[in-house]
Design a protein around this motif. Structure first.
Motif, PDB file in Angstrom:
ATOM      1  N   ALA A 236       0.834  -1.209   0.000  1.00 39.76           N
ATOM      2  CA  ALA A 236       0.000   0.000   0.000  1.00 39.76           C
ATOM      3  C   ALA A 236       0.865   1.254   0.000  1.00 39.76           C
ATOM      4  CB  ALA A 236      -0.915  -0.007   1.216  1.00 39.76           C
ATOM      5  N   ARG A 237       0.433   2.260  -0.774  1.00 44.88           N
ATOM      6  CA  ARG A 237       1.103   3.562  -0.763  1.00 44.88           C
ATOM      7  C   ARG A 237       0.510   4.377   0.380  1.00 44.88           C
ATOM      8  NH1 ARG A 237      -0.229   4.069  -7.003  1.00 44.88           N
ATOM      9  NH2 ARG A 237       1.750   3.547  -7.979  1.00 44.88           N
ATOM     10  N   ALA A 238       1.138   4.354   1.523  1.00 50.23           N
ATOM     11  CA  ALA A 238       0.525   5.010   2.677  1.00 50.23           C
ATOM     12  C   ALA A 238       1.540   5.531   3.683  1.00 50.23           C
ATOM     13  CB  ALA A 238      -0.426   4.031   3.367  1.00 50.23           C
ATOM     14  N   GLY A 239       2.767   5.777   3.260  1.00 51.85           N
ATOM     15  CA  GLY A 239       3.781   6.252   4.195  1.00 51.85           C
ATOM     16  C   GLY A 239       3.438   7.582   4.837  1.00 51.85           C
ATOM     17  N   ARG A 247      -0.121   2.639   9.833  1.00 56.78           N
ATOM     18  CA  ARG A 247       0.921   2.072   8.974  1.00 56.78           C
ATOM     19  C   ARG A 247       0.423   0.792   8.309  1.00 56.78           C
ATOM     20  NH1 ARG A 247       3.356   4.339  13.340  1.00 56.78           N
ATOM     21  NH2 ARG A 247       5.171   5.681  12.948  1.00 56.78           N
ATOM     22  N   PRO A 248       0.926   0.498   7.117  1.00 55.28           N
ATOM     23  CA  PRO A 248       0.544  -0.755   6.462  1.00 55.28           C
ATOM     24  C   PRO A 248       0.973  -1.967   7.286  1.00 55.28           C
ATOM     25  CG  PRO A 248       1.619   0.730   4.908  1.00 55.28           C
ATOM     26  CD  PRO A 248       1.824   1.319   6.277  1.00 55.28           C
ATOM     27  N   VAL A 249       0.143  -3.001   7.255  1.00 62.27           N
ATOM     28  CA  VAL A 249       0.456  -4.262   7.937  1.00 62.27           C
ATOM     29  C   VAL A 249       0.300  -5.392   6.928  1.00 62.27           C
ATOM     30  CG1 VAL A 249      -0.312  -3.391  10.177  1.00 62.27           C
ATOM     31  CG2 VAL A 249      -1.918  -4.638   8.722  1.00 62.27           C
ATOM     32  N   GLU A 250       0.831  -6.548   7.278  1.00 60.18           N
ATOM     33  CA  GLU A 250       0.780  -7.696   6.380  1.00 60.18           C
ATOM     34  C   GLU A 250      -0.660  -8.126   6.124  1.00 60.18           C
ATOM     35  OE1 GLU A 250       2.609 -10.425   3.842  1.00 60.18           O
ATOM     36  OE2 GLU A 250       3.493  -8.744   4.950  1.00 60.18           O
ATOM     37  N   HIS A 251      -0.969  -8.357   4.864  1.00 66.99           N
ATOM     38  CA  HIS A 251      -2.309  -8.822   4.487  1.00 66.99           C
ATOM     39  C   HIS A 251      -2.484 -10.272   4.921  1.00 66.99           C
ATOM     40  CE1 HIS A 251      -5.682  -9.982   1.868  1.00 66.99           C
ATOM     41  NE2 HIS A 251      -5.973  -8.699   1.853  1.00 66.99           N
ATOM     42  N   PRO A 252      -3.673 -10.662   5.365  1.00 63.85           N
ATOM     43  CA  PRO A 252      -3.887 -12.043   5.819  1.00 63.85           C
ATOM     44  C   PRO A 252      -3.520 -13.098   4.775  1.00 63.85           C
ATOM     45  CG  PRO A 252      -5.742 -10.677   6.455  1.00 63.85           C
ATOM     46  CD  PRO A 252      -4.877  -9.826   5.584  1.00 63.85           C
ATOM     47  N   ARG A 266     -13.748   2.228   7.553  1.00 65.69           N
ATOM     48  CA  ARG A 266     -13.130   2.995   8.638  1.00 65.69           C
ATOM     49  C   ARG A 266     -11.826   2.334   9.070  1.00 65.69           C
ATOM     50  NH1 ARG A 266     -18.402   2.334  10.251  1.00 65.69           N
ATOM     51  NH2 ARG A 266     -19.708   4.209  10.344  1.00 65.69           N
ATOM     52  N   THR A 267     -10.786   3.151   9.267  1.00 64.47           N
ATOM     53  CA  THR A 267      -9.543   2.645   9.830  1.00 64.47           C
ATOM     54  C   THR A 267      -9.604   2.754  11.350  1.00 64.47           C
ATOM     55  OG1 THR A 267      -8.361   4.755   9.898  1.00 64.47           O
ATOM     56  CG2 THR A 267      -8.359   3.553   7.803  1.00 64.47           C
ATOM     57  N   GLU A 268      -8.525   2.349  12.006  1.00 65.04           N
ATOM     58  CA  GLU A 268      -8.476   2.439  13.468  1.00 65.04           C
ATOM     59  C   GLU A 268      -8.299   3.880  13.949  1.00 65.04           C
ATOM     60  OE1 GLU A 268      -3.684   1.496  14.011  1.00 65.04           O
ATOM     61  OE2 GLU A 268      -5.158  -0.094  14.326  1.00 65.04           O
ATOM     62  N   VAL A 269      -8.004   4.799  13.040  1.00 65.78           N
ATOM     63  CA  VAL A 269      -7.880   6.216  13.387  1.00 65.78           C
ATOM     64  C   VAL A 269      -9.198   6.911  13.040  1.00 65.78           C
ATOM     65  CG1 VAL A 269      -6.660   8.374  12.935  1.00 65.78           C
ATOM     66  CG2 VAL A 269      -5.401   6.207  12.970  1.00 65.78           C
ATOM     67  N   PRO A 270      -9.947   7.398  14.036  1.00 65.61           N
ATOM     68  CA  PRO A 270     -11.229   8.044  13.756  1.00 65.61           C
ATOM     69  C   PRO A 270     -11.090   9.176  12.740  1.00 65.61           C
ATOM     70  CG  PRO A 270     -10.976   7.683  16.111  1.00 65.61           C
ATOM     71  CD  PRO A 270      -9.656   7.351  15.489  1.00 65.61           C
ATOM     72  N   GLY A 271     -11.980   9.165  11.753  1.00 68.74           N
ATOM     73  CA  GLY A 271     -11.966  10.199  10.733  1.00 68.74           C
ATOM     74  C   GLY A 271     -11.170   9.870   9.498  1.00 68.74           C
ATOM     75  N   VAL A 272     -10.381   8.794   9.547  1.00 70.25           N
ATOM     76  CA  VAL A 272      -9.588   8.375   8.390  1.00 70.25           C
ATOM     77  C   VAL A 272     -10.216   7.119   7.797  1.00 70.25           C
ATOM     78  CG1 VAL A 272      -7.330   7.677   7.531  1.00 70.25           C
ATOM     79  CG2 VAL A 272      -7.483   9.343   9.383  1.00 70.25           C
ATOM     80  N   TRP A 273     -10.533   7.191   6.520  1.00 72.80           N
ATOM     81  CA  TRP A 273     -11.190   6.106   5.823  1.00 72.80           C
ATOM     82  C   TRP A 273     -10.306   5.646   4.665  1.00 72.80           C
ATOM     83  CZ3 TRP A 273     -16.724   5.057   6.707  1.00 72.80           C
ATOM     84  CH2 TRP A 273     -17.285   5.865   7.703  1.00 72.80           C
ATOM     85  N   VAL A 274     -10.528   4.419   4.198  1.00 73.00           N
ATOM     86  CA  VAL A 274      -9.767   3.898   3.055  1.00 73.00           C
ATOM     87  C   VAL A 274     -10.716   3.174   2.104  1.00 73.00           C
ATOM     88  CG1 VAL A 274      -7.534   3.658   4.214  1.00 73.00           C
ATOM     89  CG2 VAL A 274      -9.208   1.815   4.383  1.00 73.00           C
TER      90      VAL A 274
END
Length: 339
Positions: A236-239, A247-252, A266-274
């Protein structure tokens, strides 16, 4: 000329591919202030056409994106060229700083930056990427039907990919390359489908007249092939999200790194979506566009809820214009009655 940014938006969409543009389209139609910031490096740029997308099959990626940008702008959304350097919290939501030091603020962030394909370091391979070095049977299988196809072992999904491409051609060769050759059930499946296995390292991809002609092995022999399938590691391009603690983590599936999210985006950071490939590594263009639209609708619904709660709170405040008028009426009434 540097494109101008407003100071504040409801939503900043980072990434101008199918997911980001479709999200921005939905948000602009919902009368949200939205800007798409796009670095201009789409993953599918080497491909001749987008496939499997109803009514747009075969359309070039560049044309599809240009039409999408025009549609977003037609509803008042903004699409600007730029690379995001950092994203951070501020008192009104988020501050997004671009590499050229422009800054924009937003109540919500939607990240749709996609991913980077990490290809094996094999001479000649990258030069043919997106042409006759392939990864997706649904994107390229029809164009190479009934032709000689090779599948390079590069990850946990390689055998599965060889079995998929067998649907399009009876002439499929599996190159074990630097991995152990398939055994047990995997070997049985390949044999049952007539997929031969070459248990030698691949040294290079051979070409002639701007097309792939074969796969050269480390011992000097060449296996004639017209296409080579590779399962790249996808990252993922997310630096730029690091300052937010995301931060990017390993895909299952073990095929790369992604930004995890819940079913709504929703990501784990409130207000940030992907949405799109930044979280779902295997999503095709249609899937990414659909995810962008669905996530945009949820962001709008969240903003509506937030605005409604504020309006109710303001209405209940003793200092609201409505309540002040009511209090004045009560005081005047008491005076009229000598209270």
């Amino acid at each position: 000329m540097t494109e101008q940014l407003s100071n504040d938006y409801d939503v900043v969409v980072i990434g101008g591919g199918a997911a980001g543009l479709n999200a921005a389209l939905m948000l602009a139609r919902a009368r949200r202030s939205v800007v798409v910031i796009d670095a201009g490096a789409p993953r599918n740029a080497p491909a001749a056409g987008v496939h499997g997308l109803l009514a747009f099959d075969g359309t070039s990626p560049a044309e599809l994106l240009e039409r999408g940008r025009a549609e977003v702008r037609g509803y008042g959304g903004e699409v600007l060229a730029g690379e995001v350097a950092t994203a951070s919290r501020d008192r009104s939501g988020f501050a997004v700083r671009l590499a050229d030091d422009r800054t924009v603020r937003a109540r919500r962030l939607l990240v749709t930056t996609g991913l980077v394909d990490e290809l094996p370091d094999i001479p000649g391979l990258r030069d043919r990427w997106g042409e006759d070095v392939l990864h997706c049977p649904y994107c390229h299988g029809w164009e190479f039907r009934d032709r000689a196809i090779g599948v390079l072992a590069t990850g946990p999904m390689s055998v599965h990919r060889a079995l998929l491409f067998r649907q399009w051609s009876a002439d499929v060769v599996f190159f074990a390359h630097t991995t152990a050759p398939p055994t047990g059930e995997e070997a049985e499946k390949l044999a049952a489908r007539g997929v031969s296995v070459v248990d030698r390292e691949v040294a290079a991809v051979e070409t002639a007249e701007q097309r792939l002609t074969g796969v050269r092995l480390a011992d000097g022999t060449t296996v004639a092939r017209e296409a080579l399938v590779v399962s790249p590691r996808m990252t993922a391009r997310a630096g730029f999200l690091a300052e937010l603690g995301l931060r990017p983590v390993e895909h299952p599936a073990g095929v790369g790194e992604h930004i995890p999210c819940d079913a709504a985006g929703r990501t784990e950071v409130p207000g940030v979506w992907v949405a799109g490939n930044v979280t779902e590594l295997s999503a095709q263009v249609g899937n990414a566009a659909a995810a962008g639209a669905a996530t945009a609708a949820r962001i709008n619904a969240e903003l509506v809820t937030e605005e409604t709660e504020r309006a109710v709170s303001a209405r209940r405040s003793p200092f609201s214009p409505e309540n002040e008028a009511r209090n004045c009426e009560l005081v005047l009434g008491e005076r009229r009655h000598g209270l």
